[in-house]
Scaffold this motif. Structure first.
Motif, PDB file in Angstrom:
ATOM      1  N   ASN A 285       0.825  -1.212   0.000  1.00 58.55           N
ATOM      2  CA  ASN A 285       0.000   0.000   0.000  1.00 58.55           C
ATOM      3  C   ASN A 285       0.861   1.264   0.000  1.00 58.55           C
ATOM      4  OD1 ASN A 285      -2.353  -1.522   0.018  1.00 58.55           O
ATOM      5  ND2 ASN A 285      -2.454  -1.562   2.248  1.00 58.55           N
ATOM      6  N   THR A 286       1.971   1.229   0.725  1.00 60.31           N
ATOM      7  CA  THR A 286       2.877   2.383   0.750  1.00 60.31           C
ATOM      8  C   THR A 286       3.493   2.592  -0.631  1.00 60.31           C
ATOM      9  OG1 THR A 286       3.322   2.036   3.100  1.00 60.31           O
ATOM     10  CG2 THR A 286       4.921   3.363   1.873  1.00 60.31           C
ATOM     11  N   TRP A 287       3.912   1.508  -1.251  1.00 59.94           N
ATOM     12  CA  TRP A 287       4.484   1.580  -2.599  1.00 59.94           C
ATOM     13  C   TRP A 287       3.454   2.149  -3.576  1.00 59.94           C
ATOM     14  CZ3 TRP A 287       7.329  -3.118  -5.216  1.00 59.94           C
ATOM     15  CH2 TRP A 287       7.911  -2.698  -6.409  1.00 59.94           C
ATOM     16  N   GLU A 288       2.224   1.651  -3.507  1.00 64.88           N
ATOM     17  CA  GLU A 288       1.171   2.151  -4.386  1.00 64.88           C
ATOM     18  C   GLU A 288       0.916   3.640  -4.160  1.00 64.88           C
ATOM     19  OE1 GLU A 288      -0.240   0.617  -6.922  1.00 64.88           O
ATOM     20  OE2 GLU A 288       0.973  -1.167  -6.503  1.00 64.88           O
ATOM     21  N   ARG A 289       0.982   4.067  -2.910  1.00 65.84           N
ATOM     22  CA  ARG A 289       0.804   5.476  -2.577  1.00 65.84           C
ATOM     23  C   ARG A 289       1.885   6.324  -3.244  1.00 65.84           C
ATOM     24  NH1 ARG A 289       3.231   8.946   0.120  1.00 65.84           N
ATOM     25  NH2 ARG A 289       2.274  10.688   1.176  1.00 65.84           N
ATOM     26  N   TYR A 290       3.140   5.877  -3.129  1.00 69.23           N
ATOM     27  CA  TYR A 290       4.242   6.608  -3.772  1.00 69.23           C
ATOM     28  C   TYR A 290       4.055   6.661  -5.286  1.00 69.23           C
ATOM     29  CZ  TYR A 290       7.459   7.392   0.145  1.00 69.23           C
ATOM     30  OH  TYR A 290       8.051   7.850   1.283  1.00 69.23           O
ATOM     31  N   LYS A 291       3.710   5.528  -5.887  1.00 65.47           N
ATOM     32  CA  LYS A 291       3.548   5.494  -7.348  1.00 65.47           C
ATOM     33  C   LYS A 291       2.410   6.401  -7.806  1.00 65.47           C
ATOM     34  CE  LYS A 291       3.362   1.047  -8.099  1.00 65.47           C
ATOM     35  NZ  LYS A 291       3.377  -0.289  -8.730  1.00 65.47           N
ATOM     36  N   LYS A 292       1.332   6.480  -7.029  1.00 65.92           N
ATOM     37  CA  LYS A 292       0.189   7.331  -7.384  1.00 65.92           C
ATOM     38  C   LYS A 292       0.550   8.814  -7.252  1.00 65.92           C
ATOM     39  CE  LYS A 292      -4.422   8.566  -5.806  1.00 65.92           C
ATOM     40  NZ  LYS A 292      -5.326   8.476  -4.675  1.00 65.92           N
ATOM     41  N   ASN A 293       1.187   9.178  -6.146  1.00 64.88           N
ATOM     42  CA  ASN A 293       1.480  10.590  -5.881  1.00 64.88           C
ATOM     43  C   ASN A 293       2.670  11.129  -6.661  1.00 64.88           C
ATOM     44  OD1 ASN A 293      -0.672  10.823  -4.082  1.00 64.88           O
ATOM     45  ND2 ASN A 293       0.580  10.236  -2.334  1.00 64.88           N
ATOM     46  N   TYR A 294       3.545  10.244  -7.110  1.00 71.91           N
ATOM     47  CA  TYR A 294       4.760  10.661  -7.822  1.00 71.91           C
ATOM     48  C   TYR A 294       4.861   9.874  -9.126  1.00 71.91           C
ATOM     49  CZ  TYR A 294       5.706  12.717  -3.294  1.00 71.91           C
ATOM     50  OH  TYR A 294       5.605  13.452  -2.140  1.00 71.91           O
ATOM     51  N   ASP A 295       3.865  10.072  -9.990  1.00 77.00           N
ATOM     52  CA  ASP A 295       3.756   9.283 -11.214  1.00 77.00           C
ATOM     53  C   ASP A 295       4.509   9.872 -12.398  1.00 77.00           C
ATOM     54  OD1 ASP A 295       2.090  11.436 -11.522  1.00 77.00           O
ATOM     55  OD2 ASP A 295       0.344  10.274 -12.182  1.00 77.00           O
TER      56      ASP A 295
END
Length: 140
Positions: free
Chosen positions: A69-79
Motif C-alpha cells: 500500500n505504501t508503494w502504491e501510494r508513492y507510485k500514485k502521488n509521484y507518477d
C-alpha cells in the motif's frame, strides 16, 4: 581485577563500535534512498522499507499500512519525473533507542518544476534478519 576491567573495557568498546557501524549503515541506507529517488527509481527507493503488512506510513492524508500500500501510494502521488523532482534529505537526529531500533528525524525537500515541497520526517528503523529497514515513517 585486571581481567574484569579488560572485559568491561572490551564490552564497552564493542558496543560503541556496533552503534557507530549501525548508524553509518542507516545513514548509507537513507543516502541510497535519496539517490534512487533522484534516478526516478521508486522500486529501488522502496527497498529501504520493511516489506511487511506491518509497515506504517503516516502522511498528510492519514495512515497507510503495509509495504504494498505504501508503494502504491508513492507510485500514485509521484507518477512522473516532474512530480518526483530532486530529493534532498537533511538528517537532524539519529538516535539509538535499543540495540535493534533507531529513530531518525530529518528534513526533506523536493525541488520540482511543478513547485517545490518539503517538510519534516520521523523514521523508526529496526534491524530485522540482519538488515536495517524503515518500519514506520511519519512524514509531514
Amino acid at each position: 581485577m585486571r581481567i574484569l576491567l579488560l572485559a568491561c573495557s572490551l564490552l564497552l568498546t564493542s558496543s560503541i563500535f556496533a552503534q557507530t557501524t549501525d548508524e553509518a549503515t542507516i545513514r548509507d541506507l537513507l543516502q541510497k534512498q535519496q539517490e534512487d529517488w533522484n534516478r526516478g527509481n521508486i522500486e529501488a527507493f522502496m527497498q529501504g522499507y520493511w516489506q511487511s503488512d506491518s509497515l506504517m506510513f503516516i502522511g498528510s492524508s492519514g495512515v497507510t499500512y503495509g509495504f504494498k500500500n505504501t508503494w502504491e501510494r508513492y507510485k500514485k502521488n509521484y507518477d512522473s519525473r516532474d512530480k518526483m523532482g530532486e530529493l534532498k534529505f537533511d538528517l537532524l537526529h539519529v538516535n539509538r533507542l535499543a540495540n535493534d531500533v533507531y529513530m531518525v528525524v530529518g528534513k526533506w525537500h523536493l525541488k520540482r518544476t511543478v513547485g517545490d515541497v518539503g517538510g519534516i520526517y520521523t523514521l523508526i528503523l529496526r534491524k530485522i534478519s540482519g538488515k536495517w529497514v524503515i518500519t514506520s515513517d511519519h512524514t509531514s
